[in-house]
Motif scaffolding. Structure first.
Motif, mmCIF file in Angstrom:
data_model
loop_
_atom_site.group_PDB
_atom_site.id
_atom_site.type_symbol
_atom_site.label_atom_id
_atom_site.label_comp_id
_atom_site.label_asym_id
_atom_site.label_seq_id
_atom_site.Cartn_x
_atom_site.Cartn_y
_atom_site.Cartn_z
ATOM 1 N N ASP A 15 0.816 -1.218 0.000
ATOM 2 C CA ASP A 15 0.000 0.000 0.000
ATOM 3 C C ASP A 15 0.849 1.268 0.000
ATOM 4 N N LEU A 16 2.101 1.156 -0.401
ATOM 5 C CA LEU A 16 3.003 2.310 -0.464
ATOM 6 C C LEU A 16 2.440 3.352 -1.432
ATOM 7 N N PRO A 17 2.264 4.585 -0.990
ATOM 8 C CA PRO A 17 1.765 5.622 -1.894
ATOM 9 C C PRO A 17 2.832 6.016 -2.928
ATOM 10 N N ALA A 18 2.422 6.140 -4.169
ATOM 11 C CA ALA A 18 3.338 6.544 -5.240
ATOM 12 C C ALA A 18 3.969 7.900 -4.930
ATOM 13 N N LEU A 19 3.250 8.749 -4.223
ATOM 14 C CA LEU A 19 3.769 10.067 -3.873
ATOM 15 C C LEU A 19 5.078 9.964 -3.088
ATOM 16 N N LEU A 20 5.187 8.991 -2.188
ATOM 17 C CA LEU A 20 6.425 8.837 -1.426
ATOM 18 C C LEU A 20 7.589 8.478 -2.337
ATOM 19 N N LEU A 21 7.351 7.616 -3.319
ATOM 20 C CA LEU A 21 8.412 7.285 -4.271
ATOM 21 C C LEU A 21 8.760 8.482 -5.136
ATOM 22 N N GLY A 22 7.751 9.214 -5.550
ATOM 23 C CA GLY A 22 7.994 10.412 -6.348
ATOM 24 C C GLY A 22 8.834 11.436 -5.609
ATOM 25 N N LYS A 23 8.579 11.596 -4.312
ATOM 26 C CA LYS A 23 9.371 12.533 -3.508
ATOM 27 C C LYS A 23 10.835 12.099 -3.419
ATOM 28 N N LEU A 24 11.070 10.789 -3.368
ATOM 29 C CA LEU A 24 12.458 10.312 -3.342
ATOM 30 C C LEU A 24 13.166 10.662 -4.643
ATOM 31 N N HIS A 25 12.494 10.442 -5.763
ATOM 32 C CA HIS A 25 13.112 10.790 -7.048
ATOM 33 C C HIS A 25 13.344 12.298 -7.150
ATOM 34 N N SER A 26 12.409 13.083 -6.667
ATOM 35 C CA SER A 26 12.576 14.545 -6.683
ATOM 36 C C SER A 26 13.767 14.991 -5.842
ATOM 37 N N ALA A 27 14.026 14.284 -4.767
ATOM 38 C CA ALA A 27 15.135 14.641 -3.878
ATOM 39 C C ALA A 27 16.491 14.476 -4.563
ATOM 40 N N LEU A 28 16.542 13.724 -5.652
ATOM 41 C CA LEU A 28 17.816 13.518 -6.343
ATOM 42 C C LEU A 28 18.299 14.764 -7.074
ATOM 43 N N THR A 29 17.513 15.831 -7.071
ATOM 44 C CA THR A 29 18.007 17.082 -7.644
ATOM 45 C C THR A 29 19.094 17.694 -6.766
ATOM 46 N N SER A 30 19.087 17.342 -5.478
ATOM 47 C CA SER A 30 20.104 17.896 -4.581
ATOM 48 C C SER A 30 20.868 16.836 -3.785
ATOM 49 N N ALA A 31 20.457 15.599 -3.863
ATOM 50 C CA ALA A 31 21.126 14.513 -3.140
ATOM 51 C C ALA A 31 21.498 13.412 -4.132
ATOM 52 N N GLU A 32 22.454 12.590 -3.752
ATOM 53 C CA GLU A 32 22.841 11.457 -4.597
ATOM 54 C C GLU A 32 21.949 10.245 -4.365
ATOM 55 N N VAL A 33 21.462 10.120 -3.135
ATOM 56 C CA VAL A 33 20.650 8.970 -2.723
ATOM 57 C C VAL A 33 19.518 9.484 -1.841
ATOM 58 N N ALA A 34 18.343 8.884 -1.997
ATOM 59 C CA ALA A 34 17.208 9.215 -1.135
ATOM 60 C C ALA A 34 16.573 7.906 -0.679
ATOM 61 N N VAL A 35 16.145 7.871 0.581
ATOM 62 C CA VAL A 35 15.574 6.656 1.143
ATOM 63 C C VAL A 35 14.253 6.928 1.849
ATOM 64 N N CYS A 36 13.417 5.905 1.861
ATOM 65 C CA CYS A 36 12.178 5.889 2.637
ATOM 66 C C CYS A 36 12.379 4.820 3.703
ATOM 67 N N VAL B 3 12.157 0.911 3.056
ATOM 68 C CA VAL B 3 11.046 0.601 2.168
ATOM 69 C C VAL B 3 11.516 0.798 0.725
ATOM 70 N N ALA B 4 12.290 1.871 0.504
ATOM 71 C CA ALA B 4 12.775 2.173 -0.836
ATOM 72 C C ALA B 4 14.066 2.979 -0.759
ATOM 73 N N LEU B 5 14.850 2.845 -1.815
ATOM 74 C CA LEU B 5 16.083 3.602 -1.974
ATOM 75 C C LEU B 5 16.177 3.986 -3.437
ATOM 76 N N VAL B 6 16.423 5.257 -3.725
ATOM 77 C CA VAL B 6 16.657 5.706 -5.095
ATOM 78 C C VAL B 6 18.008 6.392 -5.144
ATOM 79 N N ALA B 7 18.645 6.322 -6.303
ATOM 80 C CA ALA B 7 19.987 6.890 -6.422
ATOM 81 C C ALA B 7 20.259 7.332 -7.851
ATOM 82 N N ARG B 8 21.131 8.325 -7.961
ATOM 83 C CA ARG B 8 21.699 8.658 -9.263
ATOM 84 C C ARG B 8 22.672 7.542 -9.619
ATOM 85 N N LEU B 9 22.800 7.291 -10.899
ATOM 86 C CA LEU B 9 23.708 6.237 -11.345
ATOM 87 C C LEU B 9 24.855 6.816 -12.161
#
Length: 181
Positions: A81-102, A110-116
């Motif tokens: 039931d993870l809201p897509a909004l939380l994942l979207g916020k992680l991707h948005s955070a990559l404008t200023s961070a290399e990695v974002a986590v929930c 729950v999730a980890l996103v990163a620049r590659l």
């Protein structure tokens, strides 16, 4: 990767969530030795990447980078039931961070996103989504402002955790069906 009906239903709901996101090309990372039923939850044409049996986050990120991604996310299979909004916020955070986590409430992710390609400090951490102290370890490894820790969410380990699910949220139809909601 578990193949009981509840685990497969939760994975299917997570796959559906990611597949429905705009500007995201969904892929399923399948650990070595996983049953064919795991691959069956994909959408037609969805990429499937092979990863080691006990993959680190970087193992998955590397497989996605090899597939041409310039940023990628890894989402646990037990947050139906993870809201897509939380994942979207992680991707948005990559404008200023290399990695974002929930984070999850128990210290796992729950999730980890990163620049590659994945940054060296993340690779050195050996982080997995199931490490119980992963947020603390990542904060210790990350250079200043390289890590964004977003809002948390919950993970389910079994039917006994069903009370954590939010019946008011859309989605997670496969999990609802298995649990009889």
């Amino acid at each position: 990767m578990a193949t009981d009906p509840l685990s497969l239903a939760m994975l299917e709901d997570v796959v559906d969530l990611v597949e429905a996101m705009r500007e995201v090309d969904a892929a399923l990372a399948v650990p070595a030795g996983a049953a064919d039923t795991v691959r069956a939850v994909t959408w037609p044409g969805m990429a499937v990447v092979d990863v080691p049996a006990a993959p680190t986050a970087c193992d998955v990120l590397d497989a996605l980078a090899a597939d041409g991604a310039d940023e990628a996310g890894v989402v646990c299979p037990d947050a139906p039931d993870l809201p897509a909004l939380l994942l979207g916020k992680l991707h948005s955070a990559l404008t200023s961070a290399e990695v974002a986590v929930c984070p999850a409430g128990d210290g796992r992710l729950v999730a980890l996103v990163a620049r590659l390609p994945a940054p060296d400090w993340l690779r050195a951490s050996g982080a997995t989504l199931d490490d119980t102290d992963v947020v603390r370890r990542l904060r210790a490894q990350a250079p200043r402002r390289a890590l964004h820790v977003g809002p948390g969410w919950h993970r389910m380990r079994g039917a006994e955790d069903a009370s954590m699910l939010d019946p008011g949220l859309e989605g997670w139809d496969a999990t609802r069906a298995v649990l009889g909601f």
